[in-house]
Design a protein around this motif. Sequence first.
Motif, PDB file in Angstrom:
ATOM      1  N   ARG A   3       0.823  -1.221   0.000  1.00  0.00           N
ATOM      2  CA  ARG A   3       0.000   0.000   0.000  1.00  0.00           C
ATOM      3  C   ARG A   3       0.857   1.271   0.000  1.00  0.00           C
ATOM      4  N   ASP A   4       2.157   1.136   0.302  1.00  0.00           N
ATOM      5  CA  ASP A   4       3.016   2.322   0.369  1.00  0.00           C
ATOM      6  C   ASP A   4       3.572   2.738  -0.987  1.00  0.00           C
ATOM      7  N   THR A   5       3.626   1.790  -1.916  1.00  0.00           N
ATOM      8  CA  THR A   5       4.216   2.107  -3.226  1.00  0.00           C
ATOM      9  C   THR A   5       3.167   2.714  -4.138  1.00  0.00           C
ATOM     10  N   ARG A   6       3.520   3.869  -4.732  1.00  0.00           N
ATOM     11  CA  ARG A   6       2.575   4.596  -5.589  1.00  0.00           C
ATOM     12  C   ARG A   6       2.909   4.424  -7.064  1.00  0.00           C
ATOM     13  N   VAL A   7       4.173   4.231  -7.369  1.00  0.00           N
ATOM     14  CA  VAL A   7       4.627   4.107  -8.754  1.00  0.00           C
ATOM     15  C   VAL A   7       5.795   3.124  -8.772  1.00  0.00           C
ATOM     16  N   VAL A   8       5.930   2.397  -9.883  1.00  0.00           N
ATOM     17  CA  VAL A   8       7.034   1.446 -10.044  1.00  0.00           C
ATOM     18  C   VAL A   8       7.833   1.841 -11.290  1.00  0.00           C
ATOM     19  N   ILE A   9       9.154   1.767 -11.172  1.00  0.00           N
ATOM     20  CA  ILE A   9      10.040   1.964 -12.335  1.00  0.00           C
ATOM     21  C   ILE A   9      10.745   0.641 -12.597  1.00  0.00           C
ATOM     22  N   LEU A  10      10.876   0.285 -13.874  1.00  0.00           N
ATOM     23  CA  LEU A  10      11.586  -0.947 -14.252  1.00  0.00           C
ATOM     24  C   LEU A  10      12.713  -0.583 -15.214  1.00  0.00           C
ATOM     25  N   SER A  11      13.947  -0.975 -14.849  1.00  0.00           N
ATOM     26  CA  SER A  11      15.092  -0.656 -15.718  1.00  0.00           C
ATOM     27  C   SER A  11      16.022  -1.859 -15.787  1.00  0.00           C
ATOM     28  N   GLY A  12      17.085  -1.738 -16.584  1.00  0.00           N
ATOM     29  CA  GLY A  12      18.034  -2.834 -16.740  1.00  0.00           C
ATOM     30  C   GLY A  12      19.472  -2.338 -16.651  1.00  0.00           C
ATOM     31  N   ALA A  13      20.362  -3.206 -16.148  1.00  0.00           N
ATOM     32  CA  ALA A  13      21.779  -2.855 -16.000  1.00  0.00           C
ATOM     33  C   ALA A  13      22.544  -3.177 -17.280  1.00  0.00           C
ATOM     34  N   GLY A  14      23.659  -2.468 -17.481  1.00  0.00           N
ATOM     35  CA  GLY A  14      24.532  -2.792 -18.605  1.00  0.00           C
ATOM     36  C   GLY A  14      24.123  -2.093 -19.884  1.00  0.00           C
ATOM     37  N   LYS A  15      24.419  -2.725 -21.023  1.00  0.00           N
ATOM     38  CA  LYS A  15      24.239  -2.005 -22.287  1.00  0.00           C
ATOM     39  C   LYS A  15      22.856  -2.164 -22.907  1.00  0.00           C
TER      40      LYS A  15
END
Length: 260
Positions: free
Chosen positions: A45-57
Amino acid sequence: MDLLERNDTGGIAHLHMNAPERLNALSDEMLAALQAQIDALAEDRDTRVVILSGAGKAFCAGHDLKQMQAGRQAEDGGKAYFADLFARCARVMMGLQALPQPVIAQVHGIATAAGCQLVATCDMAVAAQGTRFGVNGVNIGLFCSTPMVALSRNIPRKRAFEMLTTGSFVEADEAERLGLVNRVVAPDALGSETRALAETVAAKLSAAVKIGKRAFYDQAQMPLDQAYAFTGEVMVENMLWRDTEEGISAFLEKRPPDWS
Ligand SMILES: C/C=C/C(=O)SCCNC(=O)CCNC(=O)[C@H](O)C(C)(C)COP(=O)(O)OP(=O)(O)OC[C@H]1O[C@@H](n2cnc3c(N)ncnc32)[C@H](O)[C@@H]1OP(=O)(O)O
Protein backbone atom coordinates in the motif's frame (compact mmCIF):
# COMPACT_ATOMS: atom_id res chain seq x y z
CA MET A 1 24.30 -8.66 -6.12
CA ASP A 2 20.60 -9.48 -6.66
CA LEU A 3 19.38 -10.50 -10.09
CA LEU A 4 16.56 -8.02 -9.62
CA GLU A 5 17.46 -5.13 -7.35
CA ARG A 6 14.75 -3.13 -5.59
CA ASN A 7 15.18 0.33 -4.18
CA ASP A 8 12.28 2.20 -2.56
CA THR A 9 12.23 5.96 -2.05
CA GLY A 10 9.40 8.48 -1.81
CA GLY A 11 6.68 5.93 -2.61
CA ILE A 12 8.48 4.86 -5.79
CA ALA A 13 9.76 1.28 -6.09
CA HIS A 14 12.62 0.98 -8.57
CA LEU A 15 13.18 -2.54 -9.94
CA HIS A 16 16.52 -2.95 -11.72
CA MET A 17 17.22 -6.09 -13.76
CA ASN A 18 20.83 -6.99 -13.14
CA ALA A 19 22.08 -9.66 -15.53
CA PRO A 20 24.11 -7.52 -17.95
CA GLU A 21 26.22 -10.46 -19.18
CA ARG A 22 23.05 -11.82 -20.88
CA LEU A 23 21.58 -8.40 -21.64
CA ASN A 24 19.06 -8.94 -18.82
CA ALA A 25 17.48 -11.84 -20.67
CA LEU A 26 14.29 -13.19 -19.11
CA SER A 27 15.78 -16.35 -17.65
CA ASP A 28 13.78 -18.65 -15.39
CA GLU A 29 15.41 -16.91 -12.44
CA MET A 30 14.68 -13.40 -13.78
CA LEU A 31 11.03 -14.29 -14.42
CA ALA A 32 10.77 -15.74 -10.90
CA ALA A 33 12.34 -12.61 -9.40
CA LEU A 34 9.97 -10.37 -11.35
CA GLN A 35 6.99 -12.47 -10.31
CA ALA A 36 8.02 -12.30 -6.64
CA GLN A 37 8.22 -8.49 -6.81
CA ILE A 38 4.89 -8.26 -8.64
CA ASP A 39 3.26 -10.39 -5.94
CA ALA A 40 4.80 -8.18 -3.24
CA LEU A 41 3.84 -4.92 -4.97
CA ALA A 42 0.25 -6.07 -5.46
CA GLU A 43 -0.11 -6.05 -1.66
CA ASP A 44 2.08 -3.00 -1.05
CA ARG A 45 0.00 0.00 0.00
CA ASP A 46 3.02 2.32 0.37
CA THR A 47 4.22 2.11 -3.23
CA ARG A 48 2.58 4.60 -5.59
CA VAL A 49 4.63 4.11 -8.75
CA VAL A 50 7.03 1.45 -10.04
CA ILE A 51 10.04 1.96 -12.33
CA LEU A 52 11.59 -0.95 -14.25
CA SER A 53 15.09 -0.66 -15.72
CA GLY A 54 18.03 -2.83 -16.74
CA ALA A 55 21.78 -2.86 -16.00
CA GLY A 56 24.53 -2.79 -18.61
CA LYS A 57 24.24 -2.01 -22.29
CA ALA A 58 20.65 -3.17 -22.87
CA PHE A 59 17.27 -2.99 -21.18
CA CYS A 60 16.39 -6.60 -22.04
CA ALA A 61 17.13 -9.00 -24.94
CA GLY A 62 14.08 -11.22 -24.50
CA HIS A 63 13.92 -14.81 -23.36
CA ASP A 64 17.17 -16.47 -22.35
CA LEU A 65 18.25 -18.33 -25.49
CA LYS A 66 20.86 -20.40 -23.66
CA GLN A 67 18.24 -21.72 -21.25
CA MET A 68 15.78 -22.30 -24.08
CA GLN A 69 18.32 -24.47 -25.90
CA ALA A 70 19.01 -26.38 -22.70
CA GLY A 71 15.25 -26.80 -22.17
CA ARG A 72 14.87 -28.77 -25.40
CA GLN A 73 17.18 -31.52 -24.05
CA ALA A 74 14.22 -32.97 -22.09
CA GLU A 75 12.66 -36.23 -23.23
CA ASP A 76 9.68 -34.43 -24.79
CA GLY A 77 11.96 -32.07 -26.72
CA GLY A 78 11.18 -29.29 -24.26
CA LYS A 79 7.43 -29.16 -24.91
CA ALA A 80 6.45 -29.06 -21.23
CA TYR A 81 9.27 -26.63 -20.36
CA PHE A 82 8.35 -24.24 -23.16
CA ALA A 83 4.64 -24.35 -22.31
CA ASP A 84 5.48 -23.54 -18.71
CA LEU A 85 8.01 -20.85 -19.71
CA PHE A 86 5.56 -18.94 -21.90
CA ALA A 87 2.84 -19.29 -19.24
CA ARG A 88 5.21 -17.89 -16.58
CA CYS A 89 6.21 -15.04 -18.86
CA ALA A 90 2.56 -14.25 -19.64
CA ARG A 91 1.84 -14.23 -15.90
CA VAL A 92 4.60 -11.64 -15.39
CA MET A 93 3.32 -9.46 -18.22
CA MET A 94 -0.31 -9.65 -17.08
CA GLY A 95 0.82 -9.15 -13.49
CA LEU A 96 2.59 -5.91 -14.38
CA GLN A 97 -0.54 -4.62 -16.09
CA ALA A 98 -2.74 -5.74 -13.19
CA LEU A 99 -0.57 -4.03 -10.56
CA PRO A 100 -2.48 -1.22 -8.87
CA GLN A 101 0.51 1.11 -9.27
CA PRO A 102 1.49 2.60 -12.66
CA VAL A 103 4.67 0.97 -13.99
CA ILE A 104 7.18 3.02 -15.99
CA ALA A 105 9.84 1.34 -18.15
CA GLN A 106 13.17 3.16 -18.14
CA VAL A 107 14.70 1.92 -21.38
CA HIS A 108 18.16 2.16 -22.88
CA GLY A 109 20.32 0.26 -25.37
CA ILE A 110 18.15 -2.49 -26.78
CA ALA A 111 14.69 -3.80 -25.94
CA THR A 112 13.97 -6.79 -28.09
CA ALA A 113 11.54 -9.71 -28.30
CA ALA A 114 10.15 -10.34 -24.81
CA GLY A 115 12.16 -7.26 -23.74
CA CYS A 116 10.15 -5.13 -26.17
CA GLN A 117 7.04 -6.90 -24.86
CA LEU A 118 7.98 -5.65 -21.38
CA VAL A 119 8.18 -2.07 -22.66
CA ALA A 120 4.84 -2.37 -24.44
CA THR A 121 3.29 -3.90 -21.33
CA CYS A 122 4.42 -1.18 -18.93
CA ASP A 123 1.93 1.67 -18.50
CA MET A 124 4.46 4.28 -19.62
CA ALA A 125 8.02 4.27 -20.93
CA VAL A 126 10.90 6.73 -21.11
CA ALA A 127 13.73 5.88 -23.52
CA ALA A 128 17.27 7.14 -23.92
CA GLN A 129 18.24 8.49 -27.33
CA GLY A 130 19.86 5.67 -29.29
CA THR A 131 17.66 2.93 -27.85
CA ARG A 132 16.53 0.35 -30.43
CA PHE A 133 13.32 -1.63 -30.19
CA GLY A 134 12.56 -4.88 -31.97
CA VAL A 135 10.86 -8.23 -31.91
CA ASN A 136 13.64 -10.00 -33.73
CA GLY A 137 12.85 -13.61 -32.87
CA VAL A 138 12.01 -14.17 -36.54
CA ASN A 139 15.74 -13.77 -37.29
CA ILE A 140 16.38 -17.01 -35.40
CA GLY A 141 13.29 -18.81 -36.70
CA LEU A 142 11.11 -18.04 -33.70
CA PHE A 143 8.13 -15.80 -34.45
CA CYS A 144 7.46 -13.52 -31.47
CA SER A 145 3.86 -14.65 -31.01
CA THR A 146 3.54 -13.86 -27.31
CA PRO A 147 5.20 -10.40 -27.59
CA MET A 148 2.73 -9.81 -30.42
CA VAL A 149 -0.08 -9.62 -27.87
CA ALA A 150 1.34 -6.51 -26.20
CA LEU A 151 2.83 -4.99 -29.34
CA SER A 152 -0.29 -5.22 -31.50
CA ARG A 153 -2.31 -3.57 -28.74
CA ASN A 154 0.10 -0.68 -28.33
CA ILE A 155 1.32 0.41 -31.76
CA PRO A 156 -0.39 0.61 -35.16
CA ARG A 157 -1.16 -2.83 -36.62
CA LYS A 158 0.81 -2.56 -39.83
CA ARG A 159 3.95 -1.33 -38.09
CA ALA A 160 3.66 -4.09 -35.48
CA PHE A 161 3.26 -6.65 -38.25
CA GLU A 162 6.31 -5.30 -40.06
CA MET A 163 8.44 -5.44 -36.91
CA LEU A 164 7.33 -9.01 -36.24
CA THR A 165 7.94 -10.29 -39.77
CA THR A 166 11.17 -8.42 -40.60
CA GLY A 167 12.86 -8.55 -37.22
CA SER A 168 14.20 -5.07 -37.93
CA PHE A 169 14.78 -2.54 -35.19
CA VAL A 170 12.85 0.67 -34.66
CA GLU A 171 14.86 3.67 -33.46
CA ALA A 172 13.86 5.59 -30.34
CA ASP A 173 12.38 8.57 -32.19
CA GLU A 174 10.10 6.32 -34.21
CA ALA A 175 9.18 4.39 -31.06
CA GLU A 176 8.00 7.70 -29.62
CA ARG A 177 5.97 8.51 -32.76
CA LEU A 178 4.41 5.04 -32.62
CA GLY A 179 3.47 5.50 -28.97
CA LEU A 180 5.66 2.65 -27.77
CA VAL A 181 7.41 5.13 -25.47
CA ASN A 182 6.16 8.39 -23.98
CA ARG A 183 9.34 10.34 -24.54
CA VAL A 184 12.96 10.11 -25.63
CA VAL A 185 15.59 11.86 -23.53
CA ALA A 186 19.36 12.33 -23.50
CA PRO A 187 21.07 9.19 -22.17
CA ASP A 188 22.54 10.99 -19.16
CA ALA A 189 19.09 12.34 -18.24
CA LEU A 190 17.29 8.99 -18.49
CA GLY A 191 17.25 8.28 -14.76
CA SER A 192 16.27 11.79 -13.69
CA GLU A 193 13.57 12.19 -16.38
CA THR A 194 12.02 8.84 -15.52
CA ARG A 195 12.15 9.68 -11.84
CA ALA A 196 10.53 13.08 -12.50
CA LEU A 197 7.65 11.41 -14.35
CA ALA A 198 7.27 8.91 -11.52
CA GLU A 199 7.30 11.71 -8.91
CA THR A 200 4.63 13.65 -10.80
CA VAL A 201 2.32 10.63 -10.69
CA ALA A 202 3.31 9.74 -7.12
CA ALA A 203 2.25 13.23 -5.97
CA LYS A 204 -1.38 12.62 -7.03
CA LEU A 205 -3.96 11.00 -4.78
CA SER A 206 -2.67 7.44 -4.96
CA ALA A 207 -6.08 5.79 -4.50
CA ALA A 208 -7.45 7.76 -7.46
CA VAL A 209 -4.52 6.76 -9.68
CA LYS A 210 -4.96 3.14 -8.64
CA ILE A 211 -8.70 2.85 -9.37
CA GLY A 212 -8.02 4.82 -12.54
CA LYS A 213 -5.38 2.37 -13.73
CA ARG A 214 -7.68 -0.59 -13.21
CA ALA A 215 -10.56 1.16 -14.96
CA PHE A 216 -8.28 2.19 -17.86
CA TYR A 217 -7.65 -1.43 -18.82
CA ASP A 218 -11.04 -2.85 -17.82
CA GLN A 219 -13.06 -0.35 -19.87
CA ALA A 220 -10.92 -1.05 -22.94
CA GLN A 221 -12.41 -4.56 -23.07
CA MET A 222 -16.01 -3.28 -23.11
CA PRO A 223 -18.45 -2.04 -25.74
CA LEU A 224 -18.93 1.76 -25.63
CA ASP A 225 -22.19 1.79 -23.64
CA GLN A 226 -20.84 -0.62 -21.02
CA ALA A 227 -17.58 1.33 -20.83
CA TYR A 228 -19.47 4.54 -20.01
CA ALA A 229 -21.69 2.76 -17.48
CA PHE A 230 -18.71 1.12 -15.81
CA THR A 231 -16.50 4.23 -15.70
CA GLY A 232 -19.51 6.22 -14.42
CA GLU A 233 -19.71 3.81 -11.47
CA VAL A 234 -15.98 4.18 -10.88
CA MET A 235 -16.36 7.97 -10.84
CA VAL A 236 -19.28 7.83 -8.39
CA GLU A 237 -17.14 5.75 -6.03
CA ASN A 238 -14.25 8.20 -6.49
CA MET A 239 -16.52 11.24 -5.87
CA LEU A 240 -17.71 9.83 -2.54
CA TRP A 241 -14.23 9.77 -1.01
CA ARG A 242 -13.43 12.40 1.61
CA ASP A 243 -10.10 13.00 -0.10
CA THR A 244 -11.89 13.89 -3.32
CA GLU A 245 -14.18 16.28 -1.44
CA GLU A 246 -11.01 17.82 0.04
CA GLY A 247 -9.31 18.00 -3.38
CA ILE A 248 -12.23 19.90 -4.89
CA SER A 249 -12.58 22.17 -1.83
CA ALA A 250 -8.87 22.94 -1.97
CA PHE A 251 -9.18 23.94 -5.63
CA LEU A 252 -12.17 26.17 -4.95
CA GLU A 253 -10.45 27.75 -1.93
CA LYS A 254 -7.20 28.22 -3.90
CA ARG A 255 -5.05 26.20 -1.47
CA PRO A 256 -3.12 22.90 -1.66
CA PRO A 257 -5.16 19.77 -0.75
CA ASP A 258 -4.65 18.19 2.65
CA TRP A 259 -5.20 14.53 1.82
CA SER A 260 -5.45 11.90 4.54
C1 LIG B 1 8.39 -15.14 -27.62
C2 LIG B 1 9.60 -14.42 -27.29
C3 LIG B 1 10.76 -14.98 -27.68
C4 LIG B 1 12.04 -14.41 -27.28
O1 LIG B 1 12.17 -13.46 -26.51
S1 LIG B 1 13.31 -15.26 -27.91
C5 LIG B 1 14.71 -14.27 -27.61
C6 LIG B 1 14.81 -13.38 -28.75
N1 LIG B 1 15.93 -12.51 -28.52
C7 LIG B 1 16.86 -12.43 -29.43
O2 LIG B 1 16.83 -13.10 -30.45
C8 LIG B 1 17.97 -11.47 -29.13
C9 LIG B 1 19.28 -12.18 -29.21
N2 LIG B 1 20.34 -11.21 -29.03
C10 LIG B 1 20.77 -10.44 -30.05
O3 LIG B 1 20.31 -10.49 -31.17
C11 LIG B 1 21.91 -9.54 -29.75
O4 LIG B 1 22.49 -9.94 -28.55
C12 LIG B 1 21.49 -8.06 -29.61
C13 LIG B 1 21.10 -7.51 -30.99
C14 LIG B 1 20.32 -7.90 -28.64
C15 LIG B 1 22.69 -7.26 -29.06
O5 LIG B 1 23.84 -7.50 -29.84
P1 LIG B 1 25.26 -7.10 -29.27
O6 LIG B 1 25.21 -5.72 -28.73
O7 LIG B 1 26.26 -7.40 -30.33
O8 LIG B 1 25.51 -8.05 -27.99
P2 LIG B 1 25.91 -9.60 -28.00
O9 LIG B 1 27.40 -9.72 -28.04
O10 LIG B 1 25.14 -10.33 -29.03
O11 LIG B 1 25.35 -10.08 -26.57
C16 LIG B 1 26.10 -9.93 -25.38
C17 LIG B 1 26.03 -11.23 -24.60
O12 LIG B 1 24.66 -11.43 -24.25
C18 LIG B 1 24.26 -12.71 -24.70
N3 LIG B 1 22.84 -12.61 -25.07
C19 LIG B 1 22.26 -11.70 -25.85
N4 LIG B 1 20.97 -11.93 -25.98
C20 LIG B 1 20.72 -13.03 -25.24
C21 LIG B 1 19.54 -13.76 -24.97
N5 LIG B 1 18.35 -13.41 -25.46
N6 LIG B 1 19.65 -14.86 -24.19
C22 LIG B 1 20.82 -15.22 -23.67
N7 LIG B 1 21.97 -14.55 -23.87
C23 LIG B 1 21.91 -13.47 -24.66
C24 LIG B 1 25.14 -13.00 -25.89
O13 LIG B 1 25.16 -14.36 -26.16
C25 LIG B 1 26.44 -12.44 -25.44
O14 LIG B 1 27.02 -13.37 -24.57
P3 LIG B 1 28.59 -13.74 -24.70
O15 LIG B 1 29.30 -12.49 -24.33
O16 LIG B 1 28.80 -14.86 -23.72
O17 LIG B 1 28.86 -14.13 -26.12
